[in-house]
Scaffold this active site. Structure first.
Site, PDB file in Angstrom:
ATOM      1  N   GLY A  25     -35.416 -19.443  -8.291  1.00 42.31           N
ATOM      2  CA  GLY A  25     -35.300 -19.250  -9.734  1.00 42.31           C
ATOM      3  C   GLY A  25     -34.260 -18.259 -10.218  1.00 42.31           C
ATOM      4  O   GLY A  25     -34.063 -18.131 -11.432  1.00 42.31           O
ATOM      5  N   GLY A  29     -32.363 -22.086  -4.829  1.00 37.73           N
ATOM      6  CA  GLY A  29     -31.574 -23.315  -4.815  1.00 37.73           C
ATOM      7  C   GLY A  29     -30.311 -23.112  -5.636  1.00 37.73           C
ATOM      8  O   GLY A  29     -29.213 -22.986  -5.105  1.00 37.73           O
ATOM      9  N   ARG A  30     -30.514 -23.010  -6.945  1.00 33.60           N
ATOM     10  CA  ARG A  30     -29.399 -22.855  -7.870  1.00 33.60           C
ATOM     11  C   ARG A  30     -28.525 -21.643  -7.523  1.00 33.60           C
ATOM     12  O   ARG A  30     -27.301 -21.719  -7.594  1.00 33.60           O
ATOM     13  CB  ARG A  30     -29.948 -22.695  -9.291  1.00 33.60           C
ATOM     14  CG  ARG A  30     -28.904 -22.742 -10.386  1.00 33.60           C
ATOM     15  CD  ARG A  30     -29.513 -22.301 -11.727  1.00 33.60           C
ATOM     16  NE  ARG A  30     -30.766 -22.963 -11.995  1.00 33.60           N
ATOM     17  CZ  ARG A  30     -30.894 -24.107 -12.668  1.00 33.60           C
ATOM     18  NH1 ARG A  30     -29.831 -24.698 -13.142  1.00 33.60           N
ATOM     19  NH2 ARG A  30     -32.083 -24.639 -12.869  1.00 33.60           N
ATOM     20  N   CYS A  78     -23.051 -46.065 -21.916  1.00 30.82           N
ATOM     21  CA  CYS A  78     -23.412 -46.529 -23.252  1.00 30.82           C
ATOM     22  C   CYS A  78     -24.670 -45.844 -23.773  1.00 30.82           C
ATOM     23  O   CYS A  78     -25.741 -46.453 -23.864  1.00 30.82           O
ATOM     24  CB  CYS A  78     -23.571 -48.040 -23.239  1.00 30.82           C
ATOM     25  SG  CYS A  78     -22.013 -48.820 -22.835  1.00 30.82           S
TER      26      CYS A  78
HETATM   27  C1  LIG Z   1     -37.089 -25.965  -7.865  1.00 30.98           C
HETATM   28  C2  LIG Z   1     -37.821 -25.057  -6.971  1.00 30.98           C
HETATM   29  C3  LIG Z   1     -37.158 -24.021  -6.336  1.00 30.98           C
HETATM   30  C4  LIG Z   1     -35.684 -23.731  -6.533  1.00 30.98           C
HETATM   31  O1  LIG Z   1     -35.428 -23.208  -7.797  1.00 30.98           O
HETATM   32  P1  LIG Z   1     -33.988 -22.615  -8.151  1.00 30.98           P
HETATM   33  O2  LIG Z   1     -34.094 -22.259  -9.577  1.00 30.98           O
HETATM   34  O3  LIG Z   1     -32.999 -23.686  -7.904  1.00 30.98           O
HETATM   35  O4  LIG Z   1     -33.760 -21.438  -7.287  1.00 30.98           O
HETATM   36  C5  LIG Z   1     -37.878 -23.240  -5.463  1.00 30.98           C
HETATM   37  N1  LIG Z   1     -39.195 -23.455  -5.242  1.00 30.98           N
HETATM   38  C6  LIG Z   1     -39.859 -24.448  -5.852  1.00 30.98           C
HETATM   39  C7  LIG Z   1     -41.297 -24.628  -5.561  1.00 30.98           C
HETATM   40  C8  LIG Z   1     -39.217 -25.267  -6.740  1.00 30.98           C
HETATM   41  O5  LIG Z   1     -39.880 -26.239  -7.347  1.00 30.98           O
END
Ligand SMILES: *Cc1c(COP(=O)(O)O)cnc(C)c1O
Length: 430
Positions: free
Chosen positions: A239, A275-276, A355
């Site tokens: 997150g 992730g992000r 479209c």
């Molecule tokens: C989506 C998700 C993440 C990754 O979140 P980011 O914002 O991309 O770091 C980590 N853990 C869980 C359980 C998620 O659903």
């Protein structure tokens, strides 16, 4: 955007000019920087070193096998949310023993596969799931390592579509419920509670929600241990926010600063699921202008990347910096503020060929004069870009390239029409 610099008004990815990549691999094209990916992973390792962290890269942010292989090679574990993602981790050479499995709807088949492969933790989101994992584990004659996913009920103040840690979320359990569930785990021989899990949302740019969540985690770990659970992992999810506009996010170290002192006394190892914050600013999307057009007072740039390639703007009003890959004279080669009325520019909507009126990458964006064939770069596209791409309008999905210094490697070839219609040919038989 350290790894996507402008040199003499030309955009580079590491050591390769963007226009060279576009010529060689075509557009739309996702381009990723090895140095950016590895650099972020190492930044996380360093910032949280005191908690002996295991970074479980969140596969759903960008699940390209080339990226996963790179991550695995640099010591990353993985966070998966489906059997399919787990399969990707295996194919990329990732270690299931360093992989956590989340998701509100795991099927028995997925649970069995994950158990047989030896995943490190199941992040459990409900009582019903506890029951299912217990049953499958007993049938397999093993104990499933689990962590309850707890909603600490902190408001991450992010977009409502990507906020997950509040009470009324479909994910996880509130604290009281989790405590009751933890009681019930003691009587289940198929389960071993070895961790605690929280994930409060995505694109969080303030440290305060993490400070509060970490404090609640530490308290809860004490209580769970008091019940006799042998907790070794505190998984704080992902997150961490990134810069989409520039300057809005905090360095990883500042998140560590509020979390480490609160979690250190637990003695747990830290697992995290970014992730992000790893992939987001390690990728750009290159596209070419097909036409420019004016309707009434509105000016459009129609280019070959569409909502099916990058849906974040349409789905949750995601903002991406967009700028020509070769910047004309008279405009800054990297503006300080992409939302400002930059001298030498005019407001335009950047749209694709799909479209739908919702098919846009940017609206009312100040851009220099553009012409047919010009190359555009959409920044911060490495996470939740290609993974959400679709074939809407029977558009083959983009190619993906991983750059390392002066070397560019195709890590996903561009789809062909045959790739798209192949599964349907079955319906034409007989
Ligand atoms: C989506 C998700 C993440 C990754 O979140 P980011 O914002 O991309 O770091 C980590 N853990 C869980 C359980 C998620 O659903």
């Amino acid at each position: 955007m350290d790894h996507f610099p402008y040199r003499d008004r030309d955009l580079y990815c590491e050591g390769i000019p963007a226009f060279e990549l576009a010529e060689r691999f075509g557009t739309p094209l996702y381009v990723y920087s090895t140095a950016a990916l590895v650099g972020r992973l190492e930044e996380l390792h360093t910032a949280f070193a005191e908690l002996n962290p295991l970074v479980c890269y969140s596969v759903k942010a960008n699940s390209n096998l080339g990226l996963l292989k790179l991550m695995a090679g640099h010591g990353s574990g993985f966070d998966v949310v489906s059997g399919g993602e787990l399969h990707r981790v295996l194919r990329a050479g990732g270690d299931p023993g360093r992989t956590v499995f989340a998701g509100v709807g795991k099927t028995d088949d997925e649970i069995r596969d994950a158990l047989r492969l030896g995943v490190m933790l199941f992040n459990v989101e409900s009582e019903a799931e506890l029951e299912a994992i217990d049953a499958v584990a007993k049938a397999e004659g093993v104990k499933a390592p689990i962590a309850l996913r707890v909603n600490p009920d902190v408001d991450p103040k992010t977009h409502r579509y990507i906020s997950t840690g509040k009470k009324e979320s479909k994910f996880g359990m509130d604290i009281d419920r989790a405590l009751r569930a933890a009681e019930s785990v003691r009587g289940r021989e198929g389960l071993a509670m070895t961790g605690l899990h929280m994930h409060i949302g995505s694109q969080i740019t303030s440290t305060e929600p993490y400070a509060r969540a970490a404090a609640k985690a530490a308290e809860l770990i004490d209580r769970l241990r008091g019940m006799g659970h042998d907790l070794r992992w505190c998984n704080m999810g992902g997150g961490f926010g990134i810069d989409y506009r520039g300057g809005e996010s905090k360095p990883i170290a500042s998140f560590a600063e509020v979390m480490v002192p609160r979690l250190k006394p637990t003695g747990c190892r830290l697992a995290m699921e970014p992730g992000r914050s790893i992939a987001g600013n390690a990728g750009i999307l290159l596209s070419r202008v097909i036409f420019t057009k004016q309707s009434g007072d509105k000016r459009f740039v129609i280019q070959d990347a569409a909502m099916n390639d990058l849906i974040r703007p349409a789905l949750y009003e995601g903002f991406h910096r967009i700028w020509p890959a070769r910047v004309p004279e008279g405009v800054p080669s990297w503006p300080d503020d992409f939302e400002a009325a930059i001298p030498g520019t005019e407001p335009r909507d950047v749209v694709g060929p799909v479209c739908e009126s919702g098919d846009f990458l940017a609206r009312d964006r100040h851009l220099p004069p553009l012409h047919r064939g010009d190359l555009l770069a959409t920044f911060s596209a490495g996470a939740y870009g290609m993974v959400m791409a679709s074939n809407y309008n029977t558009r083959p999905r983009a190619a993906e390239v991983l750059v390392d210094g002066e070397n560019a490697r195709l890590v996903r070839r561009r789809e062909t029409i045959d790739d798209l219609i192949g599964p349907e040919l079955v319906g034409l038989e007989g």
